[in-house]
Design an enzyme around this catalytic site. Sequence first.
Site, short mmCIF file in Angstrom:
data_model
loop_
_atom_site.label_atom_id
_atom_site.label_comp_id
_atom_site.label_asym_id
_atom_site.label_seq_id
_atom_site.Cartn_x
_atom_site.Cartn_y
_atom_site.Cartn_z
CB THR A 1 -3.39 1.85 3.39
OG1 THR A 1 -3.69 0.46 3.61
CG2 THR A 1 -3.74 2.64 4.62
CB CYS A 2 -4.84 -1.16 -1.16
SG CYS A 2 -5.19 -2.26 0.22
CG PHE A 3 -6.88 1.23 -3.91
CD1 PHE A 3 -6.32 0.56 -4.99
CD2 PHE A 3 -7.76 0.56 -3.08
CE1 PHE A 3 -6.66 -0.76 -5.23
CE2 PHE A 3 -8.10 -0.76 -3.33
CZ PHE A 3 -7.55 -1.42 -4.41
#
Length: 745
Positions: free
Chosen positions: A712-714
Site C-alpha cells: 500500500t505504500c507504493f
Amino acid sequence: LYASFFSRYLRLHLYLLFCCYLFVLCLPFFFFFFFFLMIRRPPRSTLSSSSAASDVYKRQAEECTLPWTSEHRVSSIPMDPKQTIKLYTNILKTSLPAAQAAVAAISLARAHFQAAQQQGNGLGKRISDLVEVCRQADSYTELVKMVGGVFCSSDELNHGFVKQGSGMPFDLDLEGIERAYTSIAQCPENVRNSLANASETLLHQLCQVAMTLDQPSTQLAQLVALLECPLMMELEYQTVHTQMLMEVLHSLHDDMKQALLQALTSYDVDRLERKVDLVQQFITVRLYSDQKIDKFVVYATKFLGVVFEANRAQGSPLAAQAFYNDAINSELDIKHDFVRWRKNKPGDFSFCDCPYILDPGSKSKVLQFDSMQQQREAHMESFMQAHMESYMQMDYSPYLVLQVHRQSLVFDTLAQISFDQNLKKSLKVVFIGEEGIDEGGVKKEYFQLLTNELFDAQYGMFNYDNVRHHFWFNRNSFESDSQFKLIGALLGMAIYNSVILDVRFPMVVFKKLKGENVGLDDLADFDPDLHRGFKQMLEFDGDVAEVFCQKFVYEYEWLGEKCEVELLPGGAEMDVDKQNREQFVDLYIAHLFNVSVSQQFDAFSAGFQAVAGGAALQLFDATELEQLICGSHVLDFEAMERHTIYDDGYDKDHPVIKAFWEIVHSYTEEEKRSLLTFCTGSDRAPIRGLGSLQFVITRGGPDSDRLPVAHTCFNHLLIPEYPTKDKLAGKLSFAILHSRGFGML
C-alpha cells in the site's frame, strides 16, 4: 511594282482582319450594356401610374435630398420602420434618375436614424430598425457608414447604451447592446468589417487613455459594449481586438474596475458564462500559439478574477470548474510558479495569486511543494535544536515517529503528540508487535483506524446522521478539548502526509475551517427538511404566528428528553410572526452552526490550523478542501485501468490481467472500495481521480497457492500467474477480506 502592290494588299488585309477581331471582342460588352439598361428601366406599371402618385414620390425624394439635419425634414420622417421601408422602396422605383433616387433613399434612411435618436430611442433599437430598412431595400451603404461612425465613438456608445431616465448610476442597456449586435450579425460582410474597424479604432484610443477613465457613470457603457461584441470570440480578431481589450481592462482606474465589477454582478448566468468563455478561449489560444505566458495572458487571468468575483457576489451560479483553465493546468510548471509565489518579488506574477484558474490537482501540487518545504524547515529546526542541546543528549530525528498499539490508538497518540512539537514533520508510524515498515502504507492504516475510533459512538464526540450519513459535533460531549484538538490536528497531518481520510463532515464544517460565513443555503446540505421548512416560513403570505406556532427557541434532544434554548431573552414567550421571521431564522442558524458547538469546533479548528494553517491552504475553497482531506467520492476504475503500469512479464493483454479487470468491473461499489483499500490503504480516490494513482501490477511468481500481495505504500499489487479466472477471483477475495495488519503473506 508587283512587290509594292503585294505589300499594300497585305497591309489592307491585315487591317481588315484586325477590325473584325476587335468587333468580335467587343460584341459581348455591347450586349451586356444593353441588358443593363433594360433591367435598370423602371417598371412599366410605375411609369404608367397616375401623375399625382409620381409627383408625390418625386416631392418626397426632393425633400429627402435636403440637409439631413434639417428640422423640417427630420420631423416629417415616419417613425414606424415599416412606413420608412415603404417610402424607401417607392423612392427607388420612381422615374427619377437612378443616382438621384439612391441619394434620396439613403438620405431617408439616415433621417430615420436621426429622428429615432431625437425621439429618445435607444441605440440598439435604432440600429435594428435601420438594419431592417436597409435589408428591405437591399442597400447597406448608410448602415456601413453609421456602424463605422457609432462604434468608434466613445460618446455615442456611452450615451446610446444607457437606459434613459432610470435614475440608476450604471443602468446599462444590455438588451439594446445584444439587439444591436444580433442585427449586425445578420448583415453582409462589409457591415461586419465596418464594425471590426470601428472597434479597433476605439480600442486604440482607449489604450492611450484607460488610466484616465474615472467617471463610471458616463464612461462605463463603452467598455461593456466592447466586452459584449461577438467579434471578440472569433479567432481572427483575437490577436488584435481581444488582446487590446484585455490591455484596456487591465489598465483601468480602480474606480472604473469597481464599476465594471458592479456591472458584471448584474449579468444573468448566460451572459456571465459567455464572458468566462471569452477569457478562457483567449488564454488557451494565446498560450498554445505563443508557447509562453506573456503579459496579455496575465491581463486576461486577472480579468477572469473580476468575473469570478462577480459570480461569487451572485451566489456562484457558475461552478468553480468553469474558471479552471485546462491549458494553464496542463502546461504550467507548478514548481517554478510556486517558487515565484513564495519569493513574492515586486512585479513577478504567479498563478498561485489567482487560485480560481487552478484546478484541485494543480493546487494539491502547490500544497505538496509547500509541505515538502515546511518539512525540510522542520527537519533543519530539529537538527539545529539537537546541536544546541547536545549536552542533554537529545535524540535528533527528521521524522515524527509514533509507536502505538492497535488496542489503544487514541491513548497512545495523545500520550505522544504534543503541540509543542513540529507536527509538520514527516510522520512514521510503528504498530508495536508488527513487522511492517512504514513507507506510507502503515500510516495510511493508522489514520484510518484512528479516525474510525475517534468517530465511534462510544466516545460521544460526534452525532451521526443516519439519513444524510454525516457527523456533527455533539454539543453535550464529555470529552476534553484536547481530543477535539487532536482530530483537527489529525486532519492537518493527513494533508501534509498525503493521506486521504474517511471523515464524513457536512460542507458547513469545511466552510467554517476556511473562515467563511454560513447561512440558510448551507442548511440545504446539512438538514434538507429544516431548510425546506424555513423557506416555507419565509415565503408564507398568511398569518405566520398562527400557522407555524413557533417561539424564539432552539429545540434539541438530549438523553431522551427535549431541551430548549432561548434565542433571545424571553424568547420562549415570543411568537415568530411575519415581521420577525427573518430574525428568527438567522438566530436559529447561528445557534445551530456556531453558538451551540463553539467550544468543540474552536478546539477542532485550533488543532487543524496548528498543523495545516498556511498560505498554500488558502488556495482551496471549501469544496476543494473537502476533496483534499477526504478524497473524491467518484471511483472511475476505467480510468484506473487505462493508467495502470505493468511489470515483470505482465502487460494489458496478458490473460491474468484481462481476468483481473473483468473481476474488478463486476464488483459491487462496496467490493470496489474494499479492493481499493487493500491496494492503496484508502477507499477514496485522490483529488485528481483514480487515473492519477500510479497503480502498478507485477507478476508475483508462477502459479501457487499464495495470495495476492499489496504494497500500500507504493500502490503496488503482486499477483501470481494463476491459470484460471476462478482461482484468481477466489484468492483475491480472500486476500481482501483478511487484509488487516502487516506481514501476512
